[in-house]
Design an enzyme around this catalytic site. Structure first.
Site, PDB file in Angstrom:
ATOM      1  N   GLU A  31       0.832  -1.212   0.000  1.00 50.39           N
ATOM      2  CA  GLU A  31       0.000   0.000   0.000  1.00 50.39           C
ATOM      3  C   GLU A  31       0.864   1.259   0.000  1.00 50.39           C
ATOM      4  O   GLU A  31       1.830   1.356   0.758  1.00 50.39           O
ATOM      5  CB  GLU A  31      -0.900  -0.025   1.233  1.00 50.39           C
ATOM      6  CG  GLU A  31      -2.303   0.426   0.962  1.00 50.39           C
ATOM      7  CD  GLU A  31      -3.047  -0.510   0.020  1.00 50.39           C
ATOM      8  OE1 GLU A  31      -3.140  -0.166  -1.187  1.00 50.39           O
ATOM      9  OE2 GLU A  31      -3.528  -1.549   0.467  1.00 50.39           O
ATOM     10  N   HIS A  32       0.491   2.191  -0.856  1.00 46.89           N
ATOM     11  CA  HIS A  32       1.213   3.458  -1.020  1.00 46.89           C
ATOM     12  C   HIS A  32       2.666   3.211  -1.447  1.00 46.89           C
ATOM     13  O   HIS A  32       3.552   4.010  -1.137  1.00 46.89           O
ATOM     14  CB  HIS A  32       1.134   4.315   0.249  1.00 46.89           C
ATOM     15  CG  HIS A  32      -0.243   4.897   0.453  1.00 46.89           C
ATOM     16  ND1 HIS A  32      -0.560   6.193   0.120  1.00 46.89           N
ATOM     17  CD2 HIS A  32      -1.381   4.341   0.919  1.00 46.89           C
ATOM     18  CE1 HIS A  32      -1.840   6.408   0.409  1.00 46.89           C
ATOM     19  NE2 HIS A  32      -2.361   5.289   0.880  1.00 46.89           N
ATOM     20  N   ASP A  42      -4.238   0.527  -9.424  1.00 48.14           N
ATOM     21  CA  ASP A  42      -5.626   0.113  -9.608  1.00 48.14           C
ATOM     22  C   ASP A  42      -5.916  -0.255 -11.059  1.00 48.14           C
ATOM     23  O   ASP A  42      -6.527  -1.287 -11.349  1.00 48.14           O
ATOM     24  CB  ASP A  42      -6.569   1.235  -9.151  1.00 48.14           C
ATOM     25  CG  ASP A  42      -6.337   1.608  -7.700  1.00 48.14           C
ATOM     26  OD1 ASP A  42      -5.711   0.819  -6.974  1.00 48.14           O
ATOM     27  OD2 ASP A  42      -6.764   2.698  -7.295  1.00 48.14           O
ATOM     28  N   ASP A  54       3.051   2.226  -4.806  1.00 50.63           N
ATOM     29  CA  ASP A  54       3.083   2.363  -6.279  1.00 50.63           C
ATOM     30  C   ASP A  54       3.719   3.679  -6.728  1.00 50.63           C
ATOM     31  O   ASP A  54       4.578   3.685  -7.611  1.00 50.63           O
ATOM     32  CB  ASP A  54       1.707   2.121  -6.922  1.00 50.63           C
ATOM     33  CG  ASP A  54       0.590   3.073  -6.534  1.00 50.63           C
ATOM     34  OD1 ASP A  54       0.774   3.884  -5.599  1.00 50.63           O
ATOM     35  OD2 ASP A  54      -0.483   2.997  -7.172  1.00 50.63           O
ATOM     36  N   GLU A  79      -6.817  10.419 -14.227  1.00 51.23           N
ATOM     37  CA  GLU A  79      -7.035  10.553 -12.775  1.00 51.23           C
ATOM     38  C   GLU A  79      -6.289  11.763 -12.214  1.00 51.23           C
ATOM     39  O   GLU A  79      -6.835  12.552 -11.455  1.00 51.23           O
ATOM     40  CB  GLU A  79      -6.505   9.312 -12.045  1.00 51.23           C
ATOM     41  CG  GLU A  79      -7.472   8.178 -11.947  1.00 51.23           C
ATOM     42  CD  GLU A  79      -8.535   8.397 -10.871  1.00 51.23           C
ATOM     43  OE1 GLU A  79      -8.209   8.878  -9.779  1.00 51.23           O
ATOM     44  OE2 GLU A  79      -9.695   8.081 -11.149  1.00 51.23           O
ATOM     45  N   GLY A 136     -16.866   4.221  -3.179  1.00 51.33           N
ATOM     46  CA  GLY A 136     -16.345   4.822  -1.951  1.00 51.33           C
ATOM     47  C   GLY A 136     -15.866   3.789  -0.947  1.00 51.33           C
ATOM     48  O   GLY A 136     -15.704   4.076   0.237  1.00 51.33           O
ATOM     49  N   SER A 170     -13.608   1.645  -7.663  1.00 55.66           N
ATOM     50  CA  SER A 170     -14.776   1.689  -8.563  1.00 55.66           C
ATOM     51  C   SER A 170     -14.564   2.694  -9.697  1.00 55.66           C
ATOM     52  O   SER A 170     -15.037   2.474 -10.816  1.00 55.66           O
ATOM     53  CB  SER A 170     -16.040   2.044  -7.776  1.00 55.66           C
ATOM     54  OG  SER A 170     -15.903   3.306  -7.159  1.00 55.66           O
ATOM     55  N   SER A 171     -13.851   3.783  -9.436  1.00 53.18           N
ATOM     56  CA  SER A 171     -13.637   4.779 -10.496  1.00 53.18           C
ATOM     57  C   SER A 171     -12.676   4.241 -11.559  1.00 53.18           C
ATOM     58  O   SER A 171     -12.885   4.439 -12.760  1.00 53.18           O
ATOM     59  CB  SER A 171     -13.108   6.095  -9.918  1.00 53.18           C
ATOM     60  OG  SER A 171     -11.907   5.874  -9.214  1.00 53.18           O
TER      61      SER A 171
HETATM   62  C1  GLA Z   1      -5.292   4.367  -4.314  1.00 51.58           C
HETATM   63  C2  GLA Z   1      -4.516   4.778  -5.551  1.00 51.58           C
HETATM   64  C3  GLA Z   1      -3.400   3.781  -5.866  1.00 51.58           C
HETATM   65  C4  GLA Z   1      -2.550   3.501  -4.644  1.00 51.58           C
HETATM   66  C5  GLA Z   1      -3.415   3.193  -3.427  1.00 51.58           C
HETATM   67  C6  GLA Z   1      -2.614   3.066  -2.167  1.00 51.58           C
HETATM   68  O1  GLA Z   1      -6.007   3.186  -4.564  1.00 51.58           O
HETATM   69  O2  GLA Z   1      -5.374   4.871  -6.673  1.00 51.58           O
HETATM   70  O3  GLA Z   1      -2.622   4.290  -6.928  1.00 51.58           O
HETATM   71  O4  GLA Z   1      -1.656   4.556  -4.385  1.00 51.58           O
HETATM   72  O5  GLA Z   1      -4.410   4.178  -3.219  1.00 51.58           O
HETATM   73  O6  GLA Z   1      -1.816   1.930  -2.204  1.00 51.58           O
END
Ligand code: GLA
Length: 384
Positions: free
Chosen positions: A35-36, A174, A38, A162, A124, A129-130
């Site tokens: 997570e975080h 995503d 990318d 985005e 949300g 979903s987006s």
């Molecule tokens: C959101 C962002 C991703 C990623 C995550 C955290 O989903 O769209 O690019 O940074 O948060 O891992």
């Protein structure tokens, strides 16, 4: 429930007066771990879920865009492909409009179109979903026009949409999951070069269920928090003299603690340890199976709670209650500040995990969470 392609086509014809040129779908995702990482050019391990956005699309001979969804109360929205205005874009239509805008920025001539959207990806909930909408739309436009994009181009174009049309400073995880996934697998993605390895992740065959616990908390400052985390990471990389935090290893942490302020150091430590947890998870999935990854999920959550500080009371409760009910590992998934947690659960313990989470939320007087299971599904595709 999502509409089948015949039903969606007939609704499309009812609204727009002609059959669609085709129907495309793209899934939401759960991030298993990473997570975080990318936007720090690190590693992620998401999988696509069996919840999708579907679009029926017909190109038009003029530049008019007409968009309608089967849900919500936005009604029919029109725009002009020749003069897209990001400030005027509203609700879910930001996503198709953002994709069209990003393709135009690449010099592609995108005509007007009629579009009907359906989706059963919870909105949300931190399940992208987006991005599911964007990936369905870009897959449709790639097929219907002479865009000729490969999957890496589509990943970058949706990120452009985005970041610069929708206004969310997100990375590439995503859309990579949505566009590149295969059923029964997680997508091990190196965000530096978009290298992908599909890693078997068949929870069911291992006697497990992957539960999503949607806390239904959607923090209004989530986007501000996300941007602030990105800035901390960029500051950390700059002070440490590396291109991105991907280039910082465990062995550098001790020195980094003397160079960075305490908060930035904690942010950096999360990214460094999380990248390592992704690599360990991949190795365990390939050599030992899903039963072996529980403690890494737990460690990931602790790191997000304590070092990256993107969890919230409801997510922590969901994770703790799921573990006490019998889950073998649990963590929040997605950008944080609300949204969903995941709990890897022995099939026989599913009722106990659900009950423990529901009880915990009731005791804390939180709104009842939405709990459902997901399976690793295939990526974006044409349906009809
Ligand atoms: C959101 C962002 C991703 C990623 C995550 C955290 O989903 O769209 O690019 O940074 O948060 O891992």
């Amino acid at each position: 429930m999502i509409l089948g392609s015949k039903e969606l086509a007939s609704r499309f014809e009812g609204v727009f007066g002609a059959a669609p040129d085709g129907i495309w779908q793209a899934p939401g995702r759960v991030n298993l771990i990473g997570e975080h990482t990318d936007y720090n050019e690190g590693f992620v391990l998401p999988f696509a879920i069996d919840r999708t956005a579907r679009v029926a699309v017909r190109l038009r001979p003029d530049s008019t865009l007409r968009m309608l969804s089967t849900f919500g109360n936005q009604g029919l929205t029109t725009a002009d492909a020749g003069s897209l205005d990001r400030a005027a874009a509203r609700g879910w239509t930001k996503y198709p409009l953002g994709v069209i805008w990003a393709l135009q920025q690449r010099g592609l001539a995108i005509p007007g179109l009629d579009l009907l959207l359906d989706s059963d990806v919870p909105r949300g909930a931190g399940l992208a979903s987006s991005h599911a909408i964007e990936c369905a739309v870009i897959t449709a436009l790639n097929a219907l026009t002479a865009a000729g994009m490969d999957v890496k181009d589509m990943v970058l174009a949706t990120r452009h949409a985005e970041n610069d049309f929708v206004g969310a400073p997100t990375g590439i995880m995503d859309q990579s999951a949505s566009l590149r996934a295969t059923a029964g697998h997680a997508v091990f993605l190196d965000c530096r070069d978009q290298g992908v390895r599909l890693v078997p992740f068949d929870a069911e065959a291992a006697g497990l269920v992957l539960l999503v616990i949607d806390t239904r908390v959607s923090h209004s400052h989530a986007e501000g928090g996300y941007a602030a985390r990105r800035e901390s990471c960029e500051l950390g990389a700059e002070v440490l003299g590396v291109k991105a935090l991907r280039d910082v290893g465990f062995e550098d942490l001790e020195e980094a603690s003397g160079l960075l302020d305490p908060e930035t150091f904690r942010r950096v430590r999360h990214v460094v340890t999380e990248n390592d947890r992704v690599l360990q998870t991949v190795e365990l999935l390939e050599n030992a199976g899903p039963q072996a990854i529980g403690t890494l999920l737990d460690a990931s959550h602790a790191s997000m709670r304590d070092d990256f500080e993107i969890s919230c009371a409801e997510l922590d409760l969901a994770v703790d209650a799921a573990r006490s009910g019998g889950a073998i590992g649990a963590r929040m998934t997605g950008c944080g500040f609300g949204g969903s947690a995941i709990a890897l659960t022995p099939a026989g313990s599913e009722p106990a995990v659900r009950a423990a989470v529901e009880r915990g939320f009731a005791r804390a007087s939180y709104a009842a969470p939405e709990i459902f299971s997901v399976r690793p599904a295939g990526g974006a595709t044409r349906l009809a």
